[in-house]
Design a protein around this motif. Structure first.
Motif, PDB file in Angstrom:
ATOM      1  N   ILE A   1     -29.163 105.155   3.146  1.00  0.00           N
ATOM      2  CA  ILE A   1     -28.300 104.388   4.050  1.00  0.00           C
ATOM      3  C   ILE A   1     -28.331 105.133   5.378  1.00  0.00           C
ATOM      4  CG2 ILE A   1     -25.970 103.508   4.459  1.00  0.00           C
ATOM      5  CD1 ILE A   1     -25.971 103.982   1.157  1.00  0.00           C
ATOM      6  N   ALA A   2     -29.122 104.604   6.295  1.00  0.00           N
ATOM      7  CA  ALA A   2     -29.389 105.319   7.544  1.00  0.00           C
ATOM      8  C   ALA A   2     -28.329 105.065   8.595  1.00  0.00           C
ATOM      9  CB  ALA A   2     -30.760 104.919   8.085  1.00  0.00           C
ATOM     10  N   GLU A   3     -27.536 104.000   8.417  1.00  0.00           N
ATOM     11  CA  GLU A   3     -26.447 103.696   9.350  1.00  0.00           C
ATOM     12  C   GLU A   3     -25.398 102.864   8.629  1.00  0.00           C
ATOM     13  OE1 GLU A   3     -27.597 101.763  13.021  1.00  0.00           O
ATOM     14  OE2 GLU A   3     -29.420 102.949  13.167  1.00  0.00           O
ATOM     15  N   ASN A   4     -24.143 103.190   8.900  1.00  0.00           N
ATOM     16  CA  ASN A   4     -23.019 102.396   8.413  1.00  0.00           C
ATOM     17  C   ASN A   4     -21.791 102.897   9.160  1.00  0.00           C
ATOM     18  OD1 ASN A   4     -20.757 102.567   5.716  1.00  0.00           O
ATOM     19  ND2 ASN A   4     -21.513 100.646   6.509  1.00  0.00           N
ATOM     20  N   GLY A   5     -21.062 102.004   9.797  1.00  0.00           N
ATOM     21  CA  GLY A   5     -19.898 102.484  10.543  1.00  0.00           C
ATOM     22  C   GLY A   5     -19.183 101.356  11.251  1.00  0.00           C
ATOM     23  N   ILE A   6     -18.122 101.730  11.937  1.00  0.00           N
ATOM     24  CA  ILE A   6     -17.304 100.730  12.622  1.00  0.00           C
ATOM     25  C   ILE A   6     -17.120 101.105  14.092  1.00  0.00           C
ATOM     26  CG2 ILE A   6     -15.185 101.887  11.774  1.00  0.00           C
ATOM     27  CD1 ILE A   6     -13.810  99.130  11.865  1.00  0.00           C
ATOM     28  N   GLY A   7     -17.458 100.169  14.958  1.00  0.00           N
ATOM     29  CA  GLY A   7     -17.216 100.358  16.392  1.00  0.00           C
ATOM     30  C   GLY A   7     -15.786  99.937  16.698  1.00  0.00           C
ATOM     31  N   ALA A   8     -15.001 100.844  17.267  1.00  0.00           N
ATOM     32  CA  ALA A   8     -13.583 100.544  17.498  1.00  0.00           C
ATOM     33  C   ALA A   8     -13.103 101.235  18.769  1.00  0.00           C
ATOM     34  CB  ALA A   8     -12.751 101.014  16.300  1.00  0.00           C
TER      35      ALA A   8
ATOM     36  N   ILE B   1     -12.437 116.792  16.755  1.00  0.00           N
ATOM     37  CA  ILE B   1     -12.662 116.153  15.450  1.00  0.00           C
ATOM     38  C   ILE B   1     -11.552 115.137  15.210  1.00  0.00           C
ATOM     39  CG2 ILE B   1     -12.822 116.538  12.961  1.00  0.00           C
ATOM     40  CD1 ILE B   1     -14.021 119.284  13.543  1.00  0.00           C
ATOM     41  N   LYS B   2     -11.950 113.899  14.888  1.00  0.00           N
ATOM     42  CA  LYS B   2     -10.969 112.846  14.609  1.00  0.00           C
ATOM     43  C   LYS B   2     -10.463 112.987  13.166  1.00  0.00           C
ATOM     44  CE  LYS B   2     -13.695 109.584  17.422  1.00  0.00           C
ATOM     45  NZ  LYS B   2     -14.346 108.255  17.492  1.00  0.00           N
ATOM     46  N   ALA B   3      -9.420 112.227  12.852  1.00  0.00           N
ATOM     47  CA  ALA B   3      -8.932 112.222  11.463  1.00  0.00           C
ATOM     48  C   ALA B   3     -10.078 111.873  10.516  1.00  0.00           C
ATOM     49  CB  ALA B   3      -7.786 111.223  11.319  1.00  0.00           C
ATOM     50  N   SER B   4     -10.959 110.977  10.929  1.00  0.00           N
ATOM     51  CA  SER B   4     -12.087 110.581  10.066  1.00  0.00           C
ATOM     52  C   SER B   4     -13.046 111.744   9.834  1.00  0.00           C
ATOM     53  CB  SER B   4     -12.843 109.392  10.676  1.00  0.00           C
ATOM     54  OG  SER B   4     -13.291 109.721  11.977  1.00  0.00           O
ATOM     55  N   GLY B   5     -13.169 112.633  10.819  1.00  0.00           N
ATOM     56  CA  GLY B   5     -14.034 113.816  10.646  1.00  0.00           C
ATOM     57  C   GLY B   5     -13.453 114.763   9.607  1.00  0.00           C
ATOM     58  N   HIS B   6     -12.122 114.929   9.658  1.00  0.00           N
ATOM     59  CA  HIS B   6     -11.472 115.787   8.651  1.00  0.00           C
ATOM     60  C   HIS B   6     -11.610 115.163   7.258  1.00  0.00           C
ATOM     61  CE1 HIS B   6      -9.959 118.465  11.695  1.00  0.00           C
ATOM     62  NE2 HIS B   6      -9.368 117.480  12.339  1.00  0.00           N
ATOM     63  N   TRP B   7     -11.479 113.843   7.219  1.00  0.00           N
ATOM     64  CA  TRP B   7     -11.665 113.138   5.936  1.00  0.00           C
ATOM     65  C   TRP B   7     -13.093 113.365   5.409  1.00  0.00           C
ATOM     66  CZ3 TRP B   7     -15.186 109.079   5.148  1.00  0.00           C
ATOM     67  CH2 TRP B   7     -15.104 108.452   3.894  1.00  0.00           C
ATOM     68  N   TYR B   8     -14.070 113.251   6.312  1.00  0.00           N
ATOM     69  CA  TYR B   8     -15.471 113.371   5.879  1.00  0.00           C
ATOM     70  C   TYR B   8     -15.737 114.760   5.298  1.00  0.00           C
ATOM     71  CZ  TYR B   8     -20.480 112.192   5.981  1.00  0.00           C
ATOM     72  OH  TYR B   8     -21.781 111.913   5.632  1.00  0.00           O
ATOM     73  N   ARG B   9     -15.128 115.771   5.923  1.00  0.00           N
ATOM     74  CA  ARG B   9     -15.317 117.137   5.404  1.00  0.00           C
ATOM     75  C   ARG B   9     -14.812 117.245   3.955  1.00  0.00           C
ATOM     76  NH1 ARG B   9     -12.969 121.184   9.220  1.00  0.00           N
ATOM     77  NH2 ARG B   9     -11.075 120.084   8.670  1.00  0.00           N
ATOM     78  N   ARG B  10     -13.674 116.599   3.681  1.00  0.00           N
ATOM     79  CA  ARG B  10     -13.147 116.642   2.306  1.00  0.00           C
ATOM     80  C   ARG B  10     -14.092 115.908   1.352  1.00  0.00           C
ATOM     81  NH1 ARG B  10      -8.402 115.528   5.199  1.00  0.00           N
ATOM     82  NH2 ARG B  10      -8.293 113.344   4.530  1.00  0.00           N
ATOM     83  N   VAL B  11     -14.644 114.800   1.811  1.00  0.00           N
ATOM     84  CA  VAL B  11     -15.563 114.025   0.972  1.00  0.00           C
ATOM     85  C   VAL B  11     -16.801 114.860   0.644  1.00  0.00           C
ATOM     86  CG1 VAL B  11     -17.104 112.018   0.913  1.00  0.00           C
ATOM     87  CG2 VAL B  11     -14.803 111.790   1.871  1.00  0.00           C
TER      88      VAL B  11
ATOM     89  N   ASP C   1      -7.721 107.784  13.475  1.00  0.00           N
ATOM     90  CA  ASP C   1      -8.548 106.594  13.258  1.00  0.00           C
ATOM     91  C   ASP C   1      -8.570 106.201  11.777  1.00  0.00           C
ATOM     92  OD1 ASP C   1      -9.938 108.940  12.711  1.00  0.00           O
ATOM     93  OD2 ASP C   1     -11.877 108.156  13.359  1.00  0.00           O
ATOM     94  N   ASP C   2      -7.384 105.827  11.281  1.00  0.00           N
ATOM     95  CA  ASP C   2      -7.278 105.452   9.862  1.00  0.00           C
ATOM     96  C   ASP C   2      -8.167 104.261   9.509  1.00  0.00           C
ATOM     97  OD1 ASP C   2      -5.406 107.374   9.892  1.00  0.00           O
ATOM     98  OD2 ASP C   2      -3.677 106.027   9.747  1.00  0.00           O
ATOM     99  N   TYR C   3      -8.320 103.339  10.462  1.00  0.00           N
ATOM    100  CA  TYR C   3      -9.176 102.165  10.235  1.00  0.00           C
ATOM    101  C   TYR C   3     -10.619 102.595   9.946  1.00  0.00           C
ATOM    102  CZ  TYR C   3      -9.043 103.520  15.107  1.00  0.00           C
ATOM    103  OH  TYR C   3      -9.007 104.287  16.244  1.00  0.00           O
ATOM    104  N   ARG C   4     -11.060 103.681  10.574  1.00  0.00           N
ATOM    105  CA  ARG C   4     -12.432 104.154  10.329  1.00  0.00           C
ATOM    106  C   ARG C   4     -12.534 104.804   8.945  1.00  0.00           C
ATOM    107  NH1 ARG C   4     -13.106 106.248  14.873  1.00  0.00           N
ATOM    108  NH2 ARG C   4     -14.304 104.511  15.735  1.00  0.00           N
ATOM    109  N   ILE C   5     -11.504 105.583   8.606  1.00  0.00           N
ATOM    110  CA  ILE C   5     -11.490 106.190   7.265  1.00  0.00           C
ATOM    111  C   ILE C   5     -11.524 105.083   6.210  1.00  0.00           C
ATOM    112  CG2 ILE C   5     -10.100 107.547   5.628  1.00  0.00           C
ATOM    113  CD1 ILE C   5      -9.010 109.111   8.034  1.00  0.00           C
ATOM    114  N   ASP C   6     -10.716 104.055   6.439  1.00  0.00           N
ATOM    115  CA  ASP C   6     -10.650 102.945   5.488  1.00  0.00           C
ATOM    116  C   ASP C   6     -12.019 102.266   5.369  1.00  0.00           C
ATOM    117  OD1 ASP C   6      -9.017 101.081   3.884  1.00  0.00           O
ATOM    118  OD2 ASP C   6      -9.660  99.647   5.421  1.00  0.00           O
ATOM    119  N   PHE C   7     -12.654 102.031   6.511  1.00  0.00           N
ATOM    120  CA  PHE C   7     -13.975 101.378   6.516  1.00  0.00           C
ATOM    121  C   PHE C   7     -14.988 102.230   5.736  1.00  0.00           C
ATOM    122  CE2 PHE C   7     -18.216 100.609   8.071  1.00  0.00           C
ATOM    123  CZ  PHE C   7     -18.281  99.261   8.365  1.00  0.00           C
TER     124      PHE C   7
END
Ligand code: BG6
Length: 481
Positions: free
Chosen positions: A377-384, A462-472, A396-402
């Motif tokens: 999966i070379a790209e997947n994301g949300i423009g907001a 780092i956005k909230a989504s970046g912190h989320w990604y680190r946990r993932v 950016d909770d909407y991005r984490i959710d996406f």
């Protein structure tokens, strides 16, 4: 047992033309992306896909307009700091592209530009030092502008020779540094935007024959890149990429189901060529009935057959609705397959893109059933539109959710038996949008304090989504909370 396989790459994807900036540094030549202007208040769903030779020449000397891809986010100068942040958010891989015109400024030189090569030496070494594997696209919406103006881009077969020279230089140079090669970004987007994808300037009249010449030459170029890759970098993976166009029928009418089938066949005809090594019937029929041909020459069929890809990379953002008569081969620009038809069951992004996580599982299964080659999966994301709060955070909770909902579907697809090599959210850091050349359409997990006109300090946070990604990534995908 983990739901994600050993070695699964948790990456992030960008393109050189959207984030490097420094468009004239160290001898770089211009590309077609450098002349894509930002138009304030333009309709985001109606992207200008035209560029006449006169408009291209005028843009090069224009001092009034805004051309944000020329400055990007200045990664050319900030790469050390940015890559350190990529490591901080837990990335184990990074998908970027090489700017062809940094290496061959006009495209037709015999010798490469050493200063351009040295830049990527530094970038790849920095990535490796942080334990991040480079995944590198050879052509992501840019070619030397000289080839656009003098050769009509990929419609001229002579461009192949220059492409092979470029491939030999970069694949040979970075053979030990790069983990996976992707020859073309979204190779099937040549159907939707011939200027950006094929470097074909817009002229009066029907340009479909030139467009199909360009498409065919890119198919050959893909096979040539794989051939060169296997020779010069035998331990790397050699793949290519398509834009996924998941479509659902508008009604239960059989004609709408037929439109869905044809649309998918047409879209996947590009991966058919790259994975199966031959041109499928759906292409031959369309060309025959449209009075068009492929510029085939002796030896081409063998080249395509003998140099198929190791893996297929796909971008996935949304799904669309099609109704009877819709054809990807006759699509005009990036309009949805049937612009009037919306899927009322799905939410949409600020830019009107439908959000359909389940569609990703369906798409992955579809490619796997058809090809049985590993997928990326070379790209997947949300423009907001993101807001920088006074305390310096971006919630950016909407991005984490996406992202969470899409990663869940990747996990499901893996459980279905699909082989998936990695996941690259678009994008680890805010960059210039491809279609509209704007900054405010943000995809990043890391915020860049910069406006559409390039003003702003450029500070990274780092956005909230970046912190989320680190946990993932730290949990190997076990924890998606
Ligand atoms: C993909 C492209 O089609 O979509 C990327 O490969 C692009 O280059 C991404 O950035 C998102 O599109 P946009 O226009 O919102 O940047």
């Amino acid at each position: 047992m983990s739901a994600f396989p050993e070695g699964f790459q948790w990456g992030g994807g960008v393109a050189a033309n959207q984030f490097e900036g420094a468009w004239q540094a160290d001898g770089r030549g211009p590309s077609q992306s450098d002349i894509k202007r930002f138009v304030p208040d333009a309709d985001p769903l109606s992207i200008d896909t035209t560029a006449t030779v006169e408009a291209i020449r005028a843009a090069l000397t224009d001092t009034e307009g805004l051309y944000p891809k020329r400055w990007g986010i200045d990664f050319f100068h900030t790469y050390e700091q940015d890559i350190a942040l990529f490591a901080e958010i837990g990335m184990t891989a990074f998908r970027t592209s090489i700017s062809w015109s940094r290496i061959f400024p006009r495209g037709d030189e015999e010798e490469p530009n050493e200063a351009g090569l040295a830049f990527y030496d530094r970038v790849f070494a920095t990535l490796r030092a942080h334990g991040i594997a480079p995944v590198v696209t050879l052509s992501h919406y840019e070619m030397p502008l000289h080839l656009v103006l003098e050769n009509d881009g990929w419609s001229d077969r002579r461009v192949l020779e220059m492409w092979e020279r470029y491939c030999r230089v970069v694949i040979g140079r970075y053979a030990d540094a790069v983990d996976s090669w992707i020859a073309f970004n979204q190779i099937n987007s040549a159907l939707l935007d011939p200027f950006i994808a094929l470097g074909l300037p817009t002229r009066e009249g029907d340009q479909r024959q030139q467009q199909w010449d360009g498409i065919y030459h890119q198919w050959l170029a893909n096979a040539a890149a794989v051939k060169i890759g296997r020779e010069l970098a035998p331990s790397a993976r050699h793949g290519s990429m398509i834009l996924d166009v998941s479509v659902v029928p508008r009604t239960t009418a059989p004609e709408d189901s037929l439109a869905q089938m044809l649309y998918l066949q047409q879209s996947m005809s590009f991966s058919d060529v790259m994975v199966r090594g031959r041109v499928p019937g759906v292409v031959r029929r369309y060309l025959r009935e449209s009075g068009l041909t492929l510029p085939e020459q002796p030896g081409d069929a063998e080249l395509l057959r003998e140099n198929t890809i190791d893996f297929l990379a796909v971008s996935y953002y949304s799904s669309e609705v099609v109704s009877a008569g819709a054809s990807m081969f006759d699509a005009e620009g990036w309009e949805p397959a049937a612009a009037s038809a919306r899927n009322e069951l799905l939410e949409r992004t600020d830019w009107g893109w439908q959000i359909d996580p389940v569609g990703l599982r369906i798409a992955l299964n579809r490619y796997w059933d058809r090809y049985q080659v590993p997928l990326m999966i070379a790209e997947n994301g949300i423009g907001a539109r993101d807001e920088l709060l006074p305390d310096g955070t971006i919630e950016d909770d909407y991005r984490i959710d996406f992202l969470r909902r899409h990663v869940e579907q990747v996990r499901e697809a893996i459980a279905d038996g699909v082989e998936v090599l990695g996941y690259h959210p678009w994008s680890p850091i805010d960059i210039i949008s491809s279609g509209t050349s704007e900054m405010k359409k943000r995809y990043g997990l890391i915020h860049v304090d910069q406006d559409d006109d390039g003003s702003g300090p450029g500070t990274r946070r780092i956005k909230a989504s970046g912190h989320w990604y680190r946990r993932v990534t730290a949990s190997g995908g076990e924890s998606l909370d």
